[in-house]
Design a protein around this motif. Structure first.
Motif, PDB file in Angstrom:
ATOM      1  N   HIS A   1      38.688  40.550  46.420  1.00  0.00           N
ATOM      2  CA  HIS A   1      39.586  40.295  45.294  1.00  0.00           C
ATOM      3  C   HIS A   1      39.622  38.855  44.802  1.00  0.00           C
ATOM      4  CE1 HIS A   1      41.029  44.373  45.623  1.00  0.00           C
ATOM      5  NE2 HIS A   1      41.255  44.184  46.909  1.00  0.00           N
ATOM      6  N   THR A   2      38.736  38.017  45.294  1.00  0.00           N
ATOM      7  CA  THR A   2      38.696  36.638  44.816  1.00  0.00           C
ATOM      8  C   THR A   2      37.256  36.237  44.534  1.00  0.00           C
ATOM      9  OG1 THR A   2      38.363  35.504  46.935  1.00  0.00           O
ATOM     10  CG2 THR A   2      40.635  36.093  46.367  1.00  0.00           C
ATOM     11  N   ASP A   3      37.133  35.082  43.931  1.00  0.00           N
ATOM     12  CA  ASP A   3      35.807  34.517  43.690  1.00  0.00           C
ATOM     13  C   ASP A   3      35.515  33.410  44.693  1.00  0.00           C
ATOM     14  OD1 ASP A   3      37.645  32.683  42.848  1.00  0.00           O
ATOM     15  OD2 ASP A   3      36.737  32.311  40.895  1.00  0.00           O
ATOM     16  N   ALA A   4      36.112  33.502  45.874  1.00  0.00           N
ATOM     17  CA  ALA A   4      36.007  32.469  46.896  1.00  0.00           C
ATOM     18  C   ALA A   4      34.559  32.224  47.303  1.00  0.00           C
ATOM     19  CB  ALA A   4      36.832  32.853  48.115  1.00  0.00           C
TER      20      ALA A   4
ATOM     21  N   ASP B   1      40.505  30.635  52.163  1.00  0.00           N
ATOM     22  CA  ASP B   1      39.402  30.795  51.222  1.00  0.00           C
ATOM     23  C   ASP B   1      39.540  29.761  50.120  1.00  0.00           C
ATOM     24  OD1 ASP B   1      40.852  31.939  48.897  1.00  0.00           O
ATOM     25  OD2 ASP B   1      41.059  33.711  50.141  1.00  0.00           O
ATOM     26  N   THR B   2      38.529  29.652  49.295  1.00  0.00           N
ATOM     27  CA  THR B   2      38.497  28.627  48.260  1.00  0.00           C
ATOM     28  C   THR B   2      39.074  29.084  46.934  1.00  0.00           C
ATOM     29  OG1 THR B   2      36.217  29.256  47.750  1.00  0.00           O
ATOM     30  CG2 THR B   2      36.525  27.430  49.278  1.00  0.00           C
ATOM     31  N   SER B   3      39.652  30.245  46.890  1.00  0.00           N
ATOM     32  CA  SER B   3      40.294  30.747  45.678  1.00  0.00           C
ATOM     33  C   SER B   3      41.746  30.279  45.643  1.00  0.00           C
ATOM     34  CB  SER B   3      40.244  32.273  45.646  1.00  0.00           C
ATOM     35  OG  SER B   3      41.063  32.779  44.619  1.00  0.00           O
ATOM     36  N   ARG B   4      42.275  30.071  44.459  1.00  0.00           N
ATOM     37  CA  ARG B   4      43.690  29.705  44.323  1.00  0.00           C
ATOM     38  C   ARG B   4      44.520  30.919  43.901  1.00  0.00           C
ATOM     39  NH1 ARG B   4      45.148  24.827  45.713  1.00  0.00           N
ATOM     40  NH2 ARG B   4      46.798  24.626  44.182  1.00  0.00           N
ATOM     41  N   THR B   5      43.910  32.090  43.902  1.00  0.00           N
ATOM     42  CA  THR B   5      44.612  33.327  43.559  1.00  0.00           C
ATOM     43  C   THR B   5      45.340  33.829  44.790  1.00  0.00           C
ATOM     44  OG1 THR B   5      42.893  33.880  41.958  1.00  0.00           O
ATOM     45  CG2 THR B   5      44.354  35.660  42.671  1.00  0.00           C
ATOM     46  N   ARG B   6      46.668  33.887  44.713  1.00  0.00           N
ATOM     47  CA  ARG B   6      47.455  34.334  45.856  1.00  0.00           C
ATOM     48  C   ARG B   6      47.482  35.859  45.918  1.00  0.00           C
ATOM     49  NH1 ARG B   6      52.593  30.382  46.294  1.00  0.00           N
ATOM     50  NH2 ARG B   6      52.369  30.800  48.497  1.00  0.00           N
ATOM     51  N   PRO B   7      47.477  36.405  47.128  1.00  0.00           N
ATOM     52  CA  PRO B   7      47.479  37.864  47.284  1.00  0.00           C
ATOM     53  C   PRO B   7      48.849  38.465  46.981  1.00  0.00           C
ATOM     54  CG  PRO B   7      47.639  36.834  49.420  1.00  0.00           C
ATOM     55  CD  PRO B   7      47.472  35.712  48.414  1.00  0.00           C
ATOM     56  N   THR B   8      48.828  39.654  46.436  1.00  0.00           N
ATOM     57  CA  THR B   8      50.068  40.394  46.215  1.00  0.00           C
ATOM     58  C   THR B   8      49.840  41.840  46.655  1.00  0.00           C
ATOM     59  OG1 THR B   8      49.422  40.893  43.933  1.00  0.00           O
ATOM     60  CG2 THR B   8      50.835  38.985  44.260  1.00  0.00           C
ATOM     61  N   PRO B   9      50.800  42.406  47.382  1.00  0.00           N
ATOM     62  CA  PRO B   9      50.651  43.801  47.809  1.00  0.00           C
ATOM     63  C   PRO B   9      50.587  44.726  46.597  1.00  0.00           C
ATOM     64  CG  PRO B   9      52.403  42.722  49.035  1.00  0.00           C
ATOM     65  CD  PRO B   9      52.005  41.791  47.917  1.00  0.00           C
TER      66      PRO B   9
ATOM     67  N   GLY C   1      45.751  47.368  51.837  1.00  0.00           N
ATOM     68  CA  GLY C   1      45.480  46.351  52.853  1.00  0.00           C
ATOM     69  C   GLY C   1      46.654  45.450  53.157  1.00  0.00           C
ATOM     70  N   LEU C   2      47.243  44.852  52.132  1.00  0.00           N
ATOM     71  CA  LEU C   2      48.374  43.955  52.370  1.00  0.00           C
ATOM     72  C   LEU C   2      49.618  44.715  52.800  1.00  0.00           C
ATOM     73  CD1 LEU C   2      47.952  41.343  49.525  1.00  0.00           C
ATOM     74  CD2 LEU C   2      47.456  41.060  51.962  1.00  0.00           C
ATOM     75  N   LEU C   3      49.747  45.956  52.364  1.00  0.00           N
ATOM     76  CA  LEU C   3      50.867  46.776  52.829  1.00  0.00           C
ATOM     77  C   LEU C   3      50.732  47.048  54.326  1.00  0.00           C
ATOM     78  CD1 LEU C   3      51.069  49.294  49.852  1.00  0.00           C
ATOM     79  CD2 LEU C   3      52.557  47.323  50.296  1.00  0.00           C
ATOM     80  N   LEU C   4      49.500  47.237  54.765  1.00  0.00           N
ATOM     81  CA  LEU C   4      49.240  47.443  56.186  1.00  0.00           C
ATOM     82  C   LEU C   4      49.532  46.163  56.969  1.00  0.00           C
ATOM     83  CD1 LEU C   4      48.251  49.327  58.395  1.00  0.00           C
ATOM     84  CD2 LEU C   4      45.920  48.661  57.831  1.00  0.00           C
ATOM     85  N   VAL C   5      49.095  45.025  56.449  1.00  0.00           N
ATOM     86  CA  VAL C   5      49.388  43.747  57.099  1.00  0.00           C
ATOM     87  C   VAL C   5      50.898  43.559  57.204  1.00  0.00           C
ATOM     88  CG1 VAL C   5      49.244  41.228  56.863  1.00  0.00           C
ATOM     89  CG2 VAL C   5      47.214  42.648  56.439  1.00  0.00           C
TER      90      VAL C   5
ATOM     91  N   GLY D   1      52.432  35.611  54.933  1.00  0.00           N
ATOM     92  CA  GLY D   1      52.624  34.911  53.679  1.00  0.00           C
ATOM     93  C   GLY D   1      51.368  34.183  53.270  1.00  0.00           C
ATOM     94  N   SER D   2      51.481  33.450  52.188  1.00  0.00           N
ATOM     95  CA  SER D   2      50.344  32.662  51.715  1.00  0.00           C
ATOM     96  C   SER D   2      50.853  31.352  51.150  1.00  0.00           C
ATOM     97  CB  SER D   2      49.563  33.435  50.650  1.00  0.00           C
ATOM     98  OG  SER D   2      50.339  33.589  49.471  1.00  0.00           O
TER      99      SER D   2
END
Length: 104
Positions: free
Chosen positions: A28-31, A52-60, A72-76, A84-85
């Motif tokens: 989900h990133t261009d890292a 990672d080198t992306s500045r895009t924060r993850p969202t469930p 994935g993030l719901l499982l985490v 968190g991030s």
């Protein structure tokens, strides 16, 4: 490492959390790079960090029952005591704290 620290109860959970966080960063990133580490943060807890080198924060996500992806993030969130991030120089850090479950 978890076995060495006397935390074998966290091995399977940690493997799942690392898998989900790294997969999320890759898919989900261009890292340009992704890294992972684990540290002991208490007698019965450990912290997983994926950078990672992306500045895009993850969202469930909010997948429908028929969706094959997006959990994935719901499982985490379900497996970790906390997660968190945070943005850091050169990208971001996603972390998840795991704790040994209390004895019943």
């Amino acid at each position: 490492m978890l076995d060495t620290w006397g935390l074998p109860q966290l091995v399977d959970v940690a493997a799942q959390v690392v898998t989900e966080l790294v997969a999320n960063a890759v898919e989900h990133t261009d890292a340009a790079t992704v890294g992972a580490s684990i540290t002991r943060v208490g007698k019965e807890s450990a912290r997983i960090v994926v950078t990672d080198t992306s500045r895009t924060r993850p969202t469930p996500g909010t997948p429908s029952p028929d969706d094959e992806h997006g959990r994935g993030l719901l499982l985490v969130e379900a497996l970790a005591h906390a997660w968190g991030s945070e943005l850091v120089r050169g990208g971001k850090r996603i972390w998840a704290e795991l704790r040994v479950p209390a004895a019943c």
